[in-house]
Design a protein around this motif. Structure first.
Motif, PDB file in Angstrom:
ATOM      1  N   ILE A 240       0.834  -1.205   0.000  1.00  0.00           N
ATOM      2  CA  ILE A 240       0.000   0.000   0.000  1.00  0.00           C
ATOM      3  C   ILE A 240       0.870   1.256   0.000  1.00  0.00           C
ATOM      4  O   ILE A 240       0.618   2.203  -0.757  1.00  0.00           O
ATOM      5  N   ARG A 241       1.906   1.281   0.813  1.00  0.00           N
ATOM      6  CA  ARG A 241       2.754   2.478   0.848  1.00  0.00           C
ATOM      7  C   ARG A 241       3.507   2.664  -0.467  1.00  0.00           C
ATOM      8  O   ARG A 241       3.694   3.795  -0.929  1.00  0.00           O
ATOM      9  N   TYR A 242       3.935   1.557  -1.068  1.00  0.00           N
ATOM     10  CA  TYR A 242       4.590   1.685  -2.363  1.00  0.00           C
ATOM     11  C   TYR A 242       3.608   2.210  -3.415  1.00  0.00           C
ATOM     12  O   TYR A 242       3.923   3.135  -4.181  1.00  0.00           O
ATOM     13  N   LEU A 243       2.415   1.616  -3.474  1.00  0.00           N
ATOM     14  CA  LEU A 243       1.442   2.034  -4.470  1.00  0.00           C
ATOM     15  C   LEU A 243       1.051   3.498  -4.283  1.00  0.00           C
ATOM     16  O   LEU A 243       0.834   4.218  -5.272  1.00  0.00           O
ATOM     17  N   GLU A 244       0.968   3.963  -3.050  1.00  0.00           N
ATOM     18  CA  GLU A 244       0.650   5.372  -2.812  1.00  0.00           C
ATOM     19  C   GLU A 244       1.709   6.273  -3.432  1.00  0.00           C
ATOM     20  O   GLU A 244       1.383   7.278  -4.082  1.00  0.00           O
TER      21      GLU A 244
ATOM     22  N   VAL B  18      -3.178  -0.222   8.455  1.00  0.00           N
ATOM     23  CA  VAL B  18      -2.141   0.502   7.724  1.00  0.00           C
ATOM     24  C   VAL B  18      -2.608   1.910   7.385  1.00  0.00           C
ATOM     25  O   VAL B  18      -1.856   2.893   7.545  1.00  0.00           O
ATOM     26  N   LEU B  19      -3.840   2.054   6.936  1.00  0.00           N
ATOM     27  CA  LEU B  19      -4.357   3.377   6.593  1.00  0.00           C
ATOM     28  C   LEU B  19      -4.441   4.272   7.823  1.00  0.00           C
ATOM     29  O   LEU B  19      -4.151   5.477   7.752  1.00  0.00           O
TER      30      LEU B  19
ATOM     31  N   GLY C  46      -3.212  15.748  -0.562  1.00  0.00           N
ATOM     32  CA  GLY C  46      -2.941  15.174  -1.868  1.00  0.00           C
ATOM     33  C   GLY C  46      -2.396  13.760  -1.850  1.00  0.00           C
ATOM     34  O   GLY C  46      -1.999  13.235  -2.889  1.00  0.00           O
ATOM     35  N   ASP C  47      -2.369  13.111  -0.658  1.00  0.00           N
ATOM     36  CA  ASP C  47      -1.859  11.735  -0.660  1.00  0.00           C
ATOM     37  C   ASP C  47      -2.844  10.820  -1.369  1.00  0.00           C
ATOM     38  O   ASP C  47      -4.011  11.168  -1.607  1.00  0.00           O
ATOM     39  N   ARG C  48      -2.372   9.626  -1.711  1.00  0.00           N
ATOM     40  CA  ARG C  48      -3.171   8.696  -2.517  1.00  0.00           C
ATOM     41  C   ARG C  48      -3.413   7.371  -1.792  1.00  0.00           C
ATOM     42  O   ARG C  48      -3.533   6.317  -2.423  1.00  0.00           O
ATOM     43  N   PHE C  49      -3.474   7.408  -0.468  1.00  0.00           N
ATOM     44  CA  PHE C  49      -3.590   6.159   0.279  1.00  0.00           C
ATOM     45  C   PHE C  49      -4.896   5.421   0.007  1.00  0.00           C
ATOM     46  O   PHE C  49      -4.913   4.182  -0.070  1.00  0.00           O
ATOM     47  N   GLU C  50      -5.981   6.131  -0.135  1.00  0.00           N
ATOM     48  CA  GLU C  50      -7.255   5.442  -0.390  1.00  0.00           C
ATOM     49  C   GLU C  50      -7.232   4.743  -1.745  1.00  0.00           C
ATOM     50  O   GLU C  50      -7.690   3.602  -1.877  1.00  0.00           O
ATOM     51  N   ASP C  51      -6.701   5.427  -2.750  1.00  0.00           N
ATOM     52  CA  ASP C  51      -6.579   4.795  -4.066  1.00  0.00           C
ATOM     53  C   ASP C  51      -5.634   3.593  -4.006  1.00  0.00           C
ATOM     54  O   ASP C  51      -5.890   2.547  -4.626  1.00  0.00           O
TER      55      ASP C  51
ATOM     56  N   ALA D  56      -4.990   1.674  -1.448  1.00  0.00           N
ATOM     57  CA  ALA D  56      -5.659   0.565  -0.770  1.00  0.00           C
ATOM     58  C   ALA D  56      -6.657  -0.118  -1.698  1.00  0.00           C
ATOM     59  O   ALA D  56      -6.797  -1.355  -1.682  1.00  0.00           O
ATOM     60  N   GLU D  57      -7.343   0.669  -2.524  1.00  0.00           N
ATOM     61  CA  GLU D  57      -8.305   0.075  -3.451  1.00  0.00           C
ATOM     62  C   GLU D  57      -7.596  -0.780  -4.501  1.00  0.00           C
ATOM     63  O   GLU D  57      -8.065  -1.875  -4.848  1.00  0.00           O
ATOM     64  N   ILE D  58      -6.457  -0.306  -5.005  1.00  0.00           N
ATOM     65  CA  ILE D  58      -5.681  -1.122  -5.945  1.00  0.00           C
ATOM     66  C   ILE D  58      -5.255  -2.416  -5.270  1.00  0.00           C
ATOM     67  O   ILE D  58      -5.357  -3.503  -5.862  1.00  0.00           O
ATOM     68  N   PHE D  59      -4.768  -2.324  -4.032  1.00  0.00           N
ATOM     69  CA  PHE D  59      -4.315  -3.525  -3.333  1.00  0.00           C
ATOM     70  C   PHE D  59      -5.457  -4.522  -3.182  1.00  0.00           C
ATOM     71  O   PHE D  59      -5.267  -5.735  -3.392  1.00  0.00           O
ATOM     72  N   ARG D  60      -6.635  -4.042  -2.823  1.00  0.00           N
ATOM     73  CA  ARG D  60      -7.778  -4.965  -2.712  1.00  0.00           C
ATOM     74  C   ARG D  60      -8.049  -5.676  -4.037  1.00  0.00           C
ATOM     75  O   ARG D  60      -8.334  -6.877  -4.065  1.00  0.00           O
ATOM     76  N   GLU D  61      -7.938  -4.931  -5.132  1.00  0.00           N
ATOM     77  CA  GLU D  61      -8.226  -5.516  -6.443  1.00  0.00           C
ATOM     78  C   GLU D  61      -7.216  -6.587  -6.837  1.00  0.00           C
ATOM     79  O   GLU D  61      -7.577  -7.571  -7.489  1.00  0.00           O
ATOM     80  N   VAL D  62      -5.956  -6.430  -6.454  1.00  0.00           N
ATOM     81  CA  VAL D  62      -4.923  -7.362  -6.917  1.00  0.00           C
ATOM     82  C   VAL D  62      -4.564  -8.427  -5.886  1.00  0.00           C
ATOM     83  O   VAL D  62      -3.848  -9.381  -6.212  1.00  0.00           O
ATOM     84  N   ALA D  63      -5.056  -8.285  -4.652  1.00  0.00           N
ATOM     85  CA  ALA D  63      -4.702  -9.254  -3.614  1.00  0.00           C
ATOM     86  C   ALA D  63      -5.897  -9.964  -3.001  1.00  0.00           C
ATOM     87  O   ALA D  63      -5.748 -11.079  -2.493  1.00  0.00           O
TER      88      ALA D  63
END
Length: 553
Positions: free
Chosen positions: A448-452, A508-509, A517-522, A524-531
């Motif tokens: 999640i932190r990397y994707l953000e 984690v969130l 302007g952080d992207r943590f919610e996005d 986390a959503e990507i992580f849910r989709e791929v994991a």
């Protein structure tokens, strides 16, 4: 070189296949996206775009076969290539004779200057896993490279409340030889469209865009400087894919009128299928090949991806336990060194994730200790060079290779006749370590932190004193997916379920350092989709790129 000499016919939009730029054109972008460059990209896609799609279809078919119980093996139809001990690859080009320490990193101006001042022998200028493929990063990375090659690059950091921004300039007397890494065959460039002769419009190939722009603008300037157009080739899965790259290289050389074999490629062996075809990959690229690299993190990801549904014996423990000394990793690297040296190719080691922290001496000491041990092992095993991700680690890595190489530029003459690796050795995934609650949480947190950061345009990110890129994020999310679908439990007996992982996501969130302007919610959503979903996407960045990073003018 301002404008290359074009020696091949150019296709125009009226004649058939055409390239169209759909991304915004910002300051200086026209210096990269010139009419000559777009004509070259058109030719590359016309000649090689269809074969690229065929090779990607082969990948899907192979992955399906492995998932259904057909283990990869050394190919019968290419045994004659492996058994013929007489053929050799082209080897090092000018400036690649000594590769004992290579620094890796993205191609933004600041990181480009830091790499060129680092004292490393080679700089892997990374447009792939260490670069978030925003349109800005893709084109401005090309501008950084163009300016650096011509000695024109400088950068001033933005001013802050404490004073004016720091100025960066290339000051090294000898800069590293640049080896550029374009994106893998699977990645599109959605800011450039290609229309084929049948009128079908599709996204351009990220590989051909990255390669084509860099090569056309810089090949002659690099040759004039006593080096050459050199590339790292990522994510290959077969010798047929290597043959495709070789044909691209041969065509490009003819197109601009330079000698056949001027291009040199180093192939990352970072997928499980490629480990069974190292000889064949070298053979197909032999006129253009300098060596192979042990791309350790993507290799681990590839194994998880291919064996994610094959049962408990293919489940790996915590990522931190999958070291270079476990059986399947040891077999893979020993085979790589043996194969390379048998063919006159360089064997380049991988990157240890540990990085120093200039504000924390204890962290720095631990990183130096870990990196020293890793590089001592590689040099002792016969590797000719290695990667680091931070300039402060160059002396540590170089000391270990100096101790083995001395004044020699490499140890290609060292034949590893003691190595006898079988297919079962490459698939011996038994490690005998548990999955821990901390291991699960670390995977969720890192991904999640990397994707953000990736969504904000950063491709190489320091997280918990480790350098993380797209490959380590892939390991993290794919392990979570596999643990869930193989009904694994942690060492203390806790079932790893979607609900359990969802709780970790919320944790984690809640603990993340938030800013405007952080992207943590996005993320986390990507992580849910791929994991967490039933379907396993082949690459986590594909869907996220299309959804979040694509711009329109």
């Amino acid at each position: 070189m301002s404008t290359p000499t074009i020696t091949a016919p150019i296709q125009t939009a009226q004649q058939g296949p055409a390239i169209a730029v759909t991304g915004p054109i910002r300051e200086r972008y026209d210096e990269v996206l010139t009419p000559e460059a777009l004509a070259f990209l058109t030719e590359l896609h016309h000649r090689f775009g269809g074969r690229r799609h065929d090779r990607l279809a082969d990948r899907m078919r192979r992955r399906f076969e492995i998932g259904n119980g057909h283990d990869p093996r050394f190919r019968d139809d290419t045994a004659h290539i492996r058994e013929d001990r007489d053929w050799r690859v082209a080897g090092a080009g000018p400036g690649l004779e000594d590769r004992r320490v290579e620094i890796t990193g993205p191609t933004d101006p600041k990181m480009t200057i830091n790499a060129l001042n680092s004292g490393a022998k080679v700089w892997l200028a990374d447009q792939e896993d260490a670069t978030s493929p925003t349109w800005q990063n893709v084109i401005e990375g090309q501008l950084s490279l163009r300016d650096a090659i011509r000695g024109e690059l400088s950068y001033t950091a933005p001013a802050s409340e404490t004073g004016p921004g720091k100025e960066y300039r290339v000051t090294a007397e000898r800069t590293p030889t640049i080896v550029m890494r374009p994106r893998g065959w699977h990645l599109p460039e959605k800011h450039i469209d290609f229309t084929d002769r049948a009128g079908r419009r599709m996204s351009a190939s990220g590989s051909l865009v990255d390669f084509g722009l860099y090569f056309l603008h810089n090949a002659q300037a690099l040759i004039d400087a006593g080096r050459g157009p050199y590339f790292y080739i990522a994510k290959l899965e077969s010798s047929e894919e290597a043959k495709l790259w070789d044909d691209v290289f041969s065509f490009a050389e003819e197109y601009v009128g330079i000698a056949h074999g001027t291009i040199r490629a180093t192939v990352l062996i970072e997928t499980l299928p490629a480990a069974f075809e190292m000889d064949e990959i070298l053979y197909e690229l032999r006129d253009h090949c300098a060596g192979l690299n042990a791309g350790r993190w993507d290799y681990i990801f590839s194994i998880i991806k291919n064996y994610r549904g094959r049962g408990a014996r293919f489940v790996l423990p915590d990522r931190s336990e999958v070291t270079m000394t476990v059986p399947f990793m040891r077999a893979y690297t020993d085979l790589l060194v043996q194969t390379c040296h048998k063919r006159g190719a360089y064997a380049i080691g991988g990157m240890s994730a540990f990085i120093p922290n200039r504000r924390d001496p204890e962290v720095t000491a631990r990183a130096i200790e870990k990196v020293s041990a890793d590089k001592k092992r590689e040099a002792g095993d016969g590797f000719d060079g290695t990667w680091v991700a931070h300039p402060d680690l160059i002396p540590t890595a170089q000391a270990e290779f100096d101790a083995v190489l001395g004044e020699r530029p490499n140890q290609v003459d060292r034949q590893r006749d003691d190595v006898h690796v079988t297919a079962s050795d490459l698939l011996d995934l038994h490690i005998g370590r548990p999955i821990t609650a901390r291991g699960v949480r670390d995977n969720v947190s890192v991904a999640i932190r990397y994707l953000e950061a990736w969504l904000r345009g950063l491709g190489a990110v320091a997280i918990d004193n480790l350098m993380e890129d797209a490959a380590t994020a892939e390991i993290s999310r794919s392990q979570v997916w596999q643990w869930i679908h193989q009904d694994r439990t942690t060492e203390d007996g806790t079932a790893i379920t979607p609900e359990y992982v969802e709780g970790l996501i919320r944790e984690v969130l809640a603990q993340a350092t938030r800013s405007a302007g952080d992207r943590f919610e996005d993320a986390a959503e990507i992580f849910r989709e791929v994991a967490l979903r039933e379907e396993f996407p082949a690459f986590l960045t594909l869907g996220a790129y299309s959804r979040y990073l694509t711009e329109t003018d």
